[in-house]
Design a protein around this motif. Structure first.
Motif, PDB file in Angstrom:
ATOM      1  N   GLU A   1      -2.722  12.013   0.487  1.00  0.00           N
ATOM      2  CA  GLU A   1      -3.238  10.903   0.218  1.00  0.00           C
ATOM      3  C   GLU A   1      -4.575  10.413   0.742  1.00  0.00           C
TER       4      GLU A   1
ATOM      5  N   GLY B   1     -12.062   9.331  -3.659  1.00  0.00           N
ATOM      6  CA  GLY B   1     -11.910   8.151  -4.667  1.00  0.00           C
ATOM      7  C   GLY B   1     -10.799   8.483  -5.790  1.00  0.00           C
TER       8      GLY B   1
ATOM      9  N   GLY C   1     -11.431  10.981  -9.832  1.00  0.00           N
ATOM     10  CA  GLY C   1     -11.834  10.140  -8.773  1.00  0.00           C
ATOM     11  C   GLY C   1     -13.471   9.983  -8.831  1.00  0.00           C
TER      12      GLY C   1
ATOM     13  N   ALA D   1      -7.654   9.777  -1.157  1.00  0.00           N
ATOM     14  CA  ALA D   1      -8.527   8.406  -0.954  1.00  0.00           C
ATOM     15  C   ALA D   1     -10.041   8.834  -0.783  1.00  0.00           C
TER      16      ALA D   1
ATOM     17  N   ARG E   1       0.798  -1.290   0.035  1.00  0.00           N
ATOM     18  CA  ARG E   1       0.222   0.061  -0.048  1.00  0.00           C
ATOM     19  C   ARG E   1       0.712   1.229  -0.024  1.00  0.00           C
TER      20      ARG E   1
ATOM     21  N   ARG F   1      -7.502   7.476  -7.497  1.00  0.00           N
ATOM     22  CA  ARG F   1      -6.566   6.319  -7.377  1.00  0.00           C
ATOM     23  C   ARG F   1      -5.119   6.770  -7.531  1.00  0.00           C
ATOM     24  N   THR F   2      -4.198   5.929  -6.813  1.00  0.00           N
ATOM     25  CA  THR F   2      -2.792   6.123  -6.887  1.00  0.00           C
ATOM     26  C   THR F   2      -2.179   6.295  -8.126  1.00  0.00           C
TER      27      THR F   2
ATOM     28  N   GLU G   1      -3.298   8.660 -10.388  1.00  0.00           N
ATOM     29  CA  GLU G   1      -4.229   9.402 -11.382  1.00  0.00           C
ATOM     30  C   GLU G   1      -3.803  10.720 -11.500  1.00  0.00           C
TER      31      GLU G   1
END
Length: 385
Positions: A257, A264, A296, A261, A78, A266-267, A269
């Motif tokens: 982060e 919504g 998101g 998160a 993660r 994404r890592t 994006e």
């Protein structure tokens, strides 16, 4: 009278450069013999994970930064936080080895050119095997700690910690004990193995080729039934108990982060902020916030009917109806289009507020309305907190 304690730490010289397949136990025993050092029951051997990883053949060839970042992803469970630098993206991750570390603990120092070094595949197992080997060669019942280095939240600098352990009580649970004033301790659990690793680092020195230290005088923390070397015995569970579970981790994400998160996103994006905040100007921060707010997922379809763009060199954001928005956003059955558009604009402004907060900015928004009661556009004035 309180009993005094004397603890000795000394580095072990004489260890050669380690290569894949080397027998660490044999090399350590030989170095101890050459230096006329006799291991004693209760001694603790602290060894750098890099030495263990080299012996286990954990060096991997890479051809560039993209390969390195790919390995970080492969060795991670993660992403906790990530920032951009001139060299690429730097990530702090929950590594597959367990601890939260920068770049999943992948090391580039003191490694053959064109290669990087992964962490040992199972540092607790490595510690058990080394402990067993030392016991067989010296007859001493010792503890072993495999150490690594990491930075720490809220503190400047790095410190060594226990990546793996065998034969050592890694935690010292003082809950239920009385302090010197007779009050019952309710929260104190010492990270004993990490303290031992940090102490050992005071005498180890990677620049001088001294990756191993011997700690003497703390035998009370060494598991004495050294005839057994099985994993998971009470008091000898390895370093795993030192790693806080996700559900108990109050700081699973960095603040940037956490916002992404929640929205919504994404890592990967949207680009991360740079490591050096001093090079990040206001227009860049505002544009990044707009991208985060627009990316998101949103529970309201009406947000797709609006677009955001920076104005006045990033001093404000204008939110206007998207071109052909009527064709993009359809009101759900039973819902009035005006309500859908209004709710969508409100939701988008709230998303922008959150994204600006992650950039250490704030927004004051004003909505202009049409005569028919529909929102026409919104202006968000950017300010510093």
């Amino acid at each position: 009278m309180t009993e005094s304690r004397l603890v000795s730490l000394f580095a072990l010289p004489g260890l050669p450069e380690i290569a894949a397949g080397d027998d660490l136990g044999m090399l350590l025993a030989r170095a101890l013999r050459d230096e006329r050092i006799e291991l004693r029951d209760g001694d603790i051997v602290a060894i750098a994970s890099k030495v263990v990883a080299k012996a286990e053949g954990r060096a991997v060839e890479i051809s560039g930064r993209a390969d390195h970042e790919g390995l970080v992803t492969e060795q991670s469970n993660r992403v906790v936080a990530e920032r951009l630098s001139a060299a690429g993206t730097t990530q702090v991750v929950r590594s597959k080895a367990g601890p939260v570390m920068a770049a999943a603990g992948i090391d580039t120092s003191n490694v053959e050119g064109g290669k990087v070094l992964l962490l040992p595949g199972d540092a607790d197992r490595s510690a058990r095997e080394l402990r067993r080997e030392l016991a067989g060669r010296t007859g001493a019942h010792v503890g072993v700690i495999v150490t690594d280095t990491a930075s720490r939240p809220w503190r400047v600098g790095v410190s060594d910690f226990a990546l793996g352990a065998a034969g050592v009580n890694v935690l010292d649970d003082l809950r239920g004990h009385a302090d010197s004033d007779g009050r019952t301790l309710k929260m104190t659990v010492r990270a004993l193995a990490d303290e031992l690793a940090g102490a050992a680092d005071l005498v180890k020195d990677k620049t001088l080729g001294l990756p191993v230290a011997l700690i003497r005088g703390l035998g009370t923390y060494v598991v004495q039934d050294a005839a057994e070397h099985d994993a998971g015995r009470p008091g000898d569970e390895g370093a795993a108990p030192l790693v806080r579970d996700d559900e108990d981790d109050w700081f699973r994400y960095g603040h940037v982060e956490a916002i992404r998160a929640a929205l919504g996103v994404r890592t990967g994006e949207v680009d991360s902020p740079p490591i050096d905040s001093g090079v990040d100007d206001l227009p860049s921060r505002v544009k990044r916030a707009i991208r985060v707010a627009s990316a998101g997922t949103s529970p309201l379809s009406g947000t797709a009917g609006w677009v955001m763009r920076p104005i006045a060199s990033g001093a404000a954001v204008r939110v206007t109806e998207a071109q052909h928005a009527a064709g993009l956003v359809k009101a759900p059955e039973g819902a009035h289009p005006m309500m859908v558009a209004t709710a969508g604009l409100g939701a988008l402004l709230q998303r922008l507020d959150a994204a600006l907060w992650a950039e250490d900015l704030r927004g004051d928004h004003v909505i202009d309305w049409r005569p028919d009661g529909l929102p026409d556009h919104a202006t968000v004035t950017i300010r510093l907190p």
